[in-house]
Design an enzyme around this catalytic site. Structure first.
Site, PDB file in Angstrom:
ATOM      1  N   ASN A 152     -55.280  73.563 -17.383  1.00 35.86           N
ATOM      2  CA  ASN A 152     -54.092  73.541 -18.238  1.00 35.86           C
ATOM      3  C   ASN A 152     -54.244  72.663 -19.473  1.00 35.86           C
ATOM      4  OD1 ASN A 152     -53.145  75.070 -16.151  1.00 35.86           O
ATOM      5  ND2 ASN A 152     -51.402  73.750 -15.656  1.00 35.86           N
ATOM      6  N   HIS A 203     -60.488  80.980 -10.778  1.00 32.82           N
ATOM      7  CA  HIS A 203     -59.939  80.435 -12.022  1.00 32.82           C
ATOM      8  C   HIS A 203     -61.034  79.919 -12.949  1.00 32.82           C
ATOM      9  CE1 HIS A 203     -56.244  79.960 -14.018  1.00 32.82           C
ATOM     10  NE2 HIS A 203     -55.944  78.706 -13.707  1.00 32.82           N
ATOM     11  N   ASN A 252     -52.397  79.662 -18.635  1.00 27.02           N
ATOM     12  CA  ASN A 252     -52.166  78.292 -19.090  1.00 27.02           C
ATOM     13  C   ASN A 252     -53.345  77.693 -19.842  1.00 27.02           C
ATOM     14  OD1 ASN A 252     -49.522  78.142 -18.104  1.00 27.02           O
ATOM     15  ND2 ASN A 252     -50.219  77.503 -16.073  1.00 27.02           N
TER      16      ASN A 252
END
Length: 258
Positions: free
Chosen positions: A120, A66, A166
């Site tokens: 996020n 990520h 996100n």
């Protein structure tokens, strides 16, 4: 150098204006640039352009899939010898590099950032950086992971929706715009037995990490070329800064810690 060029411009302007007024063939000089054109060109010599390159990710989990956006922005900052420091106003880690662009002698400042917020909420740092450094949202370039591309593959997306990411959604919300460039780095999708949220927070396997590292150079060059095109830069130092794997490998130790 800039001062000498200015003197040349001014002398040329005076000469052209004198020829237009006195030369018997002055009608043929109507297409030649005069003071307004030359002074406009001269003003470019003092201009400055800024570009914000954002590596999305979780700062506390830098080696996960990520956070591959942060891994790539680390490599870019190291290539340009830009050193990281924490910036309170931007609420992120920031590295900066100023380049002189030819032939206009104008300046391009590249600002690299890594948010201190979770993925996020990365957009909060982008908004604060845009405001703090006075950068147009159109000059924001985001690097992020992409589930729908195989590991190591990459591509440019010029604008549009977050496509379920996100971190990108946070940037769009914070800027109130989706008109910014993204460099998408493939991390692949998990098999049906693996939860996506766990998968993106896992680290690359050895053979995957090698593939990402190998293609990071080409991905970085694609981003720099896109920046040049988007900002209408010509003959800039970005074109000449060819990134190669040996150079990146040599600097790996420099970017491992802050």
């Amino acid at each position: 150098m800039v001062l000498r060029l200015r003197n040349v411009f001014r002398s040329s302007v005076s000469l052209l204006n004198g020829l237009r007024n006195t030369h018997p063939m002055s009608s043929h000089l109507r297409g030649v640039s005069t003071s307004s054109e030359c002074l406009a060109w001269e003003s470019q010599m003092n201009s400055s352009i800024s570009a914000l390159i954002v590596g999305l990710g979780n700062f506390d989990l830098p080696s996960t899939r990520h956070s591959v956006g942060m891994q790539i922005v680390d490599r870019l900052a190291a290539h340009f010898d830009a050193k990281w420091s924490k910036n309170r106003e931007a609420q992120s880690y920031v590295a900066r590099k100023t380049l002189t662009l030819l032939p206009t002698e104008s300046r391009l400042e590249i600002i690299f950032i890594k948010s201190v917020f979770p993925m996020n909420a990365n957009g909060k740092s982008v908004r604060k950086a845009v405001d703090h450094f006075g950068i147009s949202p159109g000059n924001v370039f985001v690097i992020h992971d992409e589930l729908d591309k195989p590991v190591g593959k990459f591509g440019i997306k010029l604008s549009g929706s977050a496509r379920g990411h996100n971190g990108v959604r946070s940037v769009i919300s914070s800027l109130s715009s989706d008109a910014f460039v993204r460099l998408r780095i493939g991390i692949g999708r998990p098999d049906v037995k693996t939860d996506v949220s766990k998968y993106v927070l896992s680290e690359f396997m050895d053979h995957e990490a090698k593939l990402v590292s190998t293609n990071a150079c080409r991905a970085s060059m694609l981003l720099l070329q896109t920046i040049e095109s988007k900002l209408n830069l010509k003959s800039s130092e970005l074109v000449r800064c060819r990134i190669n794997p040996e150079d990146l490998a040599r600097r790996e130790k420099e970017i491992s810690g802050i």
